[in-house]
Write a protein that holds these residues in place. Structure first.
Motif, PDB file in Angstrom:
ATOM      1  N   LYS A 187       3.768  -2.352   6.716  1.00  0.00           N
ATOM      2  CA  LYS A 187       2.637  -2.419   7.646  1.00  0.00           C
ATOM      3  C   LYS A 187       1.665  -1.277   7.391  1.00  0.00           C
ATOM      4  O   LYS A 187       0.452  -1.460   7.512  1.00  0.00           O
ATOM      5  CB  LYS A 187       3.138  -2.406   9.082  1.00  0.00           C
ATOM      6  CG  LYS A 187       3.861  -3.681   9.441  1.00  0.00           C
ATOM      7  CD  LYS A 187       4.363  -3.664  10.852  1.00  0.00           C
ATOM      8  CE  LYS A 187       5.151  -4.943  11.101  1.00  0.00           C
ATOM      9  NZ  LYS A 187       5.670  -5.025  12.432  1.00  0.00           N
ATOM     10  N   ASN A 188       2.179  -0.087   7.038  1.00  0.00           N
ATOM     11  CA  ASN A 188       1.293   1.029   6.706  1.00  0.00           C
ATOM     12  C   ASN A 188       0.449   0.703   5.482  1.00  0.00           C
ATOM     13  O   ASN A 188      -0.729   1.055   5.418  1.00  0.00           O
ATOM     14  CB  ASN A 188       2.095   2.305   6.457  1.00  0.00           C
ATOM     15  CG  ASN A 188       2.661   2.895   7.730  1.00  0.00           C
ATOM     16  OD1 ASN A 188       2.237   2.567   8.829  1.00  0.00           O
ATOM     17  ND2 ASN A 188       3.631   3.760   7.585  1.00  0.00           N
ATOM     18  N   ASP A 189       1.079   0.040   4.507  1.00  0.00           N
ATOM     19  CA  ASP A 189       0.337  -0.357   3.306  1.00  0.00           C
ATOM     20  C   ASP A 189      -0.769  -1.349   3.658  1.00  0.00           C
ATOM     21  O   ASP A 189      -1.866  -1.289   3.099  1.00  0.00           O
ATOM     22  CB  ASP A 189       1.268  -0.982   2.269  1.00  0.00           C
ATOM     23  CG  ASP A 189       2.243   0.020   1.664  1.00  0.00           C
ATOM     24  OD1 ASP A 189       1.976   1.231   1.716  1.00  0.00           O
ATOM     25  OD2 ASP A 189       3.283  -0.432   1.143  1.00  0.00           O
ATOM     26  N   LEU A 190      -0.487  -2.261   4.583  1.00  0.00           N
ATOM     27  CA  LEU A 190      -1.491  -3.245   4.997  1.00  0.00           C
ATOM     28  C   LEU A 190      -2.682  -2.566   5.665  1.00  0.00           C
ATOM     29  O   LEU A 190      -3.835  -2.920   5.394  1.00  0.00           O
ATOM     30  CB  LEU A 190      -0.870  -4.271   5.945  1.00  0.00           C
ATOM     31  CG  LEU A 190       0.130  -5.244   5.336  1.00  0.00           C
ATOM     32  CD1 LEU A 190       0.782  -6.087   6.426  1.00  0.00           C
ATOM     33  CD2 LEU A 190      -0.556  -6.140   4.318  1.00  0.00           C
ATOM     34  N   LEU A 191      -2.404  -1.602   6.519  1.00  0.00           N
ATOM     35  CA  LEU A 191      -3.484  -0.872   7.185  1.00  0.00           C
ATOM     36  C   LEU A 191      -4.296  -0.077   6.172  1.00  0.00           C
ATOM     37  O   LEU A 191      -5.531  -0.092   6.194  1.00  0.00           O
ATOM     38  CB  LEU A 191      -2.915   0.038   8.272  1.00  0.00           C
ATOM     39  CG  LEU A 191      -3.914   0.827   9.103  1.00  0.00           C
ATOM     40  CD1 LEU A 191      -4.922  -0.098   9.775  1.00  0.00           C
ATOM     41  CD2 LEU A 191      -3.182   1.657  10.137  1.00  0.00           C
ATOM     42  N   SER A 192      -3.605   0.594   5.274  1.00  0.00           N
ATOM     43  CA  SER A 192      -4.295   1.363   4.232  1.00  0.00           C
ATOM     44  C   SER A 192      -5.165   0.458   3.371  1.00  0.00           C
ATOM     45  O   SER A 192      -6.300   0.811   3.040  1.00  0.00           O
ATOM     46  CB  SER A 192      -3.283   2.085   3.345  1.00  0.00           C
ATOM     47  OG  SER A 192      -2.584   3.057   4.071  1.00  0.00           O
ATOM     48  N   GLN A 193      -4.644  -0.702   3.035  1.00  0.00           N
ATOM     49  CA  GLN A 193      -5.405  -1.645   2.208  1.00  0.00           C
ATOM     50  C   GLN A 193      -6.635  -2.159   2.956  1.00  0.00           C
ATOM     51  O   GLN A 193      -7.704  -2.319   2.371  1.00  0.00           O
ATOM     52  CB  GLN A 193      -4.520  -2.814   1.763  1.00  0.00           C
ATOM     53  CG  GLN A 193      -5.191  -3.728   0.763  1.00  0.00           C
ATOM     54  CD  GLN A 193      -5.532  -3.019  -0.542  1.00  0.00           C
ATOM     55  OE1 GLN A 193      -4.673  -2.381  -1.135  1.00  0.00           O
ATOM     56  NE2 GLN A 193      -6.775  -3.120  -0.976  1.00  0.00           N
ATOM     57  N   ALA A 194      -6.482  -2.412   4.255  1.00  0.00           N
ATOM     58  CA  ALA A 194      -7.622  -2.879   5.052  1.00  0.00           C
ATOM     59  C   ALA A 194      -8.725  -1.825   5.088  1.00  0.00           C
ATOM     60  O   ALA A 194      -9.913  -2.149   4.950  1.00  0.00           O
ATOM     61  CB  ALA A 194      -7.169  -3.227   6.463  1.00  0.00           C
ATOM     62  N   VAL A 195      -8.350  -0.572   5.252  1.00  0.00           N
ATOM     63  CA  VAL A 195      -9.341   0.512   5.264  1.00  0.00           C
ATOM     64  C   VAL A 195     -10.001   0.629   3.898  1.00  0.00           C
ATOM     65  O   VAL A 195     -11.226   0.750   3.793  1.00  0.00           O
ATOM     66  CB  VAL A 195      -8.698   1.851   5.684  1.00  0.00           C
ATOM     67  CG1 VAL A 195      -9.661   3.011   5.492  1.00  0.00           C
ATOM     68  CG2 VAL A 195      -8.224   1.782   7.128  1.00  0.00           C
ATOM     69  N   GLN A 196      -9.180   0.577   2.860  1.00  0.00           N
ATOM     70  CA  GLN A 196      -9.722   0.667   1.503  1.00  0.00           C
ATOM     71  C   GLN A 196     -10.694  -0.477   1.219  1.00  0.00           C
ATOM     72  O   GLN A 196     -11.784  -0.260   0.673  1.00  0.00           O
ATOM     73  CB  GLN A 196      -8.585   0.668   0.489  1.00  0.00           C
ATOM     74  CG  GLN A 196      -9.028   0.993  -0.912  1.00  0.00           C
ATOM     75  CD  GLN A 196      -7.849   1.167  -1.849  1.00  0.00           C
ATOM     76  OE1 GLN A 196      -6.721   0.817  -1.527  1.00  0.00           O
ATOM     77  NE2 GLN A 196      -8.111   1.703  -3.017  1.00  0.00           N
ATOM     78  N   ASP A 197     -10.326  -1.697   1.600  1.00  0.00           N
ATOM     79  CA  ASP A 197     -11.205  -2.855   1.393  1.00  0.00           C
ATOM     80  C   ASP A 197     -12.513  -2.705   2.162  1.00  0.00           C
ATOM     81  O   ASP A 197     -13.587  -3.012   1.643  1.00  0.00           O
ATOM     82  CB  ASP A 197     -10.503  -4.142   1.805  1.00  0.00           C
ATOM     83  CG  ASP A 197      -9.335  -4.509   0.898  1.00  0.00           C
ATOM     84  OD1 ASP A 197      -9.212  -3.934  -0.215  1.00  0.00           O
ATOM     85  OD2 ASP A 197      -8.523  -5.368   1.318  1.00  0.00           O
TER      86      ASP A 197
END
Length: 78
Positions: free
Chosen positions: A3-13
């Motif tokens: 889930k942390n990776d998903l949040l990080s990816q959303a911010v990066q995107d």
């Protein structure tokens, strides 16, 4: 993917899209912009999960209750 990776990816995107949308313009105050965009919805959701209990919300967030109240004032959540 966690889930942390998903949040990080959303911010990066979102930031990648932000830079594309600038179309050559110079960015500024990116740090403050990201915090302002993320902090309010995070506070709203955590407060809802804590049924409005500020002490519990502060515990969930890992911050002091007074810090939570200050952030709530900043985001007009009081």
């Amino acid at each position: 993917m966690t889930k942390n990776d998903l949040l990080s990816q959303a911010v990066q995107d979102a930031l990648e899209q932000y830079f594309q949308d600038l179309d050559g313009e110079e960015p500024s105050a990116i740090y403050d912009m990201v915090l302002a965009c993320v902090e309010k919805p995070m506070l709203e959701l955590v407060l809802a999960k804590a049924s409005g209990n500020q002490t519990r919300a502060a515990e969930l967030l890992g911050i002091n209750r007074n810090t939570l109240r200050k952030k709530m004032q900043i985001h007009n959540l009081l």
